[in-house]
Design an enzyme around this catalytic site. Structure first.
Site, short mmCIF file in Angstrom:
data_model
loop_
_atom_site.label_atom_id
_atom_site.label_comp_id
_atom_site.label_asym_id
_atom_site.label_seq_id
_atom_site.Cartn_x
_atom_site.Cartn_y
_atom_site.Cartn_z
N SER A 154 0.84 -1.20 0.00
CA SER A 154 0.00 0.00 0.00
C SER A 154 0.88 1.26 0.00
CB SER A 154 -0.93 -0.05 1.22
OG SER A 154 -1.98 0.85 1.08
N ASP A 317 -8.46 -7.23 -4.23
CA ASP A 317 -8.10 -5.87 -3.82
C ASP A 317 -8.68 -4.88 -4.82
OD1 ASP A 317 -6.97 -3.48 -3.07
OD2 ASP A 317 -4.90 -4.19 -3.04
N HIS A 350 -7.82 -5.45 0.04
CA HIS A 350 -6.54 -4.77 0.17
C HIS A 350 -5.75 -5.25 1.40
CE1 HIS A 350 -3.61 -1.69 -0.49
NE2 HIS A 350 -3.88 -1.05 0.62
#
Lengths: 374, 196
Positions: A154, A317, A350
């Site tokens: 991320s 995700d 995610h």
């Protein structure tokens, strides 16, 4: 060969003292700066086994092991430790916090030495590039010239990309997980709702709430939105479905009916205990500002990188979808760089980069083997 | 070593750069790296195979051959390999031409659907071929294309592709003659000159 990490201590590195402040991308200066970091394993003699781990929006330097009085281990404990993907019997692992944060590094809640008051909104806006530039000072201070690998998911992945671009000679390999070269309108939009929630909380007070009541409701809502985007429809359905919370039938009122409501509220409320609302504003902004395509097309951006790359994404995700990882891969391929990429099947959305230890370990441990030998 | 690998290995120049389309667990690439000092990468659609590639020390990209091929610049590899994968792609013409764009030379390995055993099954039994090299029934086959080595030769002619070499494999041996009849697998080495 150690079997456990032992008791971990967070360390602090201070630099950029006046008048040698760090010049930020905005042109503003920041200093002195403290970075919180932790290390696991031993640095070898020729300093060739160092891996820098970088965290996501709400993460911190405590990636693995237990600190004194810890009930839960660090956020990537399933990946870092003896015999794990980042094997601390083999590698020296460093996890660095970011500037702008609230977990021991200089950020809006820190005391501004010029005023002896918390910075609040007088803290300069920082970017991913600034975070990475600060971390370079830390790595230099440890005497490490070339990192075996830089890894993160991320926002951590954005830092990874920035490291490989800003410090081409200092990064042997880059592992970018569930990340992107820039935020899209949708990603910015979710962040903006979170920021609005914080800034419209009456307790926010223009960011000047230190020593008073923190804007807990706003930050809690920001976190709730975040959580929704980190999960997938499938994982939410699996975990909560339409199950009711502590009741047999619908209440026909506006108290919490469903388990998902209770869960989000719980996550929001517990987050407020450990995170600063202004840091959320600053760090979310840094993510939104990140844009490697700002000046030229991506294939030009990656032309001069020297690191090998491993790019990982996850099927469910939807916040950082597969195509965003593939954009990175394409730009590297066009330039003939060494790149491996995988889309791991996962239902965790995610969050998968924090959860899917087994599949990530299989890829990462073998990939690192090759890089370490090369 | 598998006979098809051996043929590719024997016909590839030392220290070449290689792109293996549908590289599976990266075994062929490993052989080429080890035996011929090649460097290279693969494309593979199967997630489990990706883990094995990485375990074998191979750089690999996870995805469809059809789309992944578009990412590479012209003539960026000495060789592109399409071994036992062409019959599974949606648009083989596009893939072969794409491979010839990306590679200076291209190896194509295809199963021969008109090998004599198969012909026998069609003619006598009246069933489509199911043999050692074509083990799948029509309803569970990954193969989308059914062609003979002769068909492929014709395809090259139409598309102005030069065939530099053909080797037929029968069982574990090289089929010396009449390969369209006796070979189970054919390995072609192709080249396409764009100056027309």
């Amino acid at each position: 060969m150690k079997k456990e990490l032992g008791i971990i201590e967070t360390k602090y590195f201070t630099f950029a003292e006046v008048p040698n402040e760090l010049v930020l991308k905005s042109g503003e200066k920041l200093g002195p700066i403290t970075l919180a970091y932790e290390t696991y394993g031993e640095l070898n003699k020729d300093k060739s086994n160092a891996i820098l781990v970088l965290h996501a929006l709400s993460g911190d330097a405590h990636a693995a092991g237990l600190k004194k009085d810890d009930k839960k281990p660090g956020w990537w404990d399933n990946m870092i430790g003896p015999g794990k993907a980042f094997d601390t019997n083999k590698y020296f692992v460093i996890c660095s916090n970011v500037i702008g944060g609230c977990k021991g590094s200089t950020g809006p809640s820190s005391i501004n030495p010029k005023t002896n008051k918390s910075y609040g909104l007088s803290f300069p806006v920082v970017t991913i590039e600034d975070m990475v530039n600060a971390q370079k000072y830390l790595i230099d201070s440890l005497g490490i010239e070339k990192l075996l690998s830089v890894v993160g998911g991320s926002m951590g992945g954005m830092q990874v990309l920035q490291w490989a671009l800003s410090y081409t000679d200092n990064v042997k390999s880059a592992i970018a997980i569930a990340t992107s070269v820039r935020h899209t309108a949708q990603q910015i939009a979710f962040h903006e709702v979170g920021r609005e929630a914080i800034m419209t909380d009456p307790d926010w007070q223009g960011g000047d709430y230190y020593g008073k009541t923190a804007p807990a409701r706003g930050l809690s809502v920001a976190r709730m939105i975040g959580h929704i985007t980190y999960m997938s429809e499938e994982s939410m359905e699996e975990k909560f479905g339409r199950k009711l919370k502590d009741k047999e039938r619908l209440g026909y009122d506006f108290s919490s009916d469903f388990e998902i409501e209770g869960y989000l509220k719980y996550r929001g409320d517990s987050f407020v205990q450990r995170f600063d609302a202004n840091s959320w504003l600053y760090i979310s902004k840094a993510l939104d500002y990140f844009n490697l395509k700002e000046k030229t097309k991506l294939s030009n951006v990656f032309k001069d990188v020297k690191s090998s790359f491993l790019v990982i994404s996850f099927t469910s995700d939807w916040l950082y979808p597969r195509y965003q990882s593939k954009d990175i891969v394409k730009a590297l391929k066009i330039n003939g760089k060494d790149v491996t990429d995988i889309e791991i099947k996962s239902s965790y959305g995610h969050d998968a980069f924090l959860v899917e230890a087994e599949s990530q370990s299989k890829i990462i441990s073998h990939y690192l083997d090759r890089i370490y030998k090369a | 070593m598998r006979t098809d690998y051996k043929i590719i290995l024997d016909n590839i120049k030392k220290n070449s750069t290689v792109l293996d389309l549908g590289c599976g667990d990266g075994e062929l690439l490993s052989v080429l790296i080890k035996e011929k000092g090649c460097s290279g990468t693969g494309i593979e659609i199967n997630e489990d195979a990706i883990y094995k590639c990485v375990e074998n020390g191979i750089a690999v990209s996870h995805g469809d051959i059809d789309t992944e091929l578009l990412d590479y610049p012209d003539k960026s590899f000495d060789y592109v390999i399409l071994n036992e994968s062409l019959q599974e792609v949606l648009n083989p013409q596009k893939v072969i031409l794409g491979a010839l764009r990306v590679g200076k030379k291209v190896f194509v390995g295809i199963p021969n659907f008109c090998q004599i055993k198969g012909r026998f099954q069609v003619a006598i039994r009246g069933t489509v071929p199911v043999t050692k090299d074509l083990p799948h029934q029509w309803f569970d086959t990954p193969n989308l294309r059914f062609l003979s080595l002769k068909d492929f030769r014709k395809f090259c002619e139409i598309n102005k592709i030069d065939i530099l070499k053909v080797v037929g494999i029968s069982g574990n041996n090289i089929a010396p003659v009449l390969y369209n009849l006796f070979a189970d697998i054919g390995i072609f080495l192709l080249e396409k000159n764009n100056e027309e």
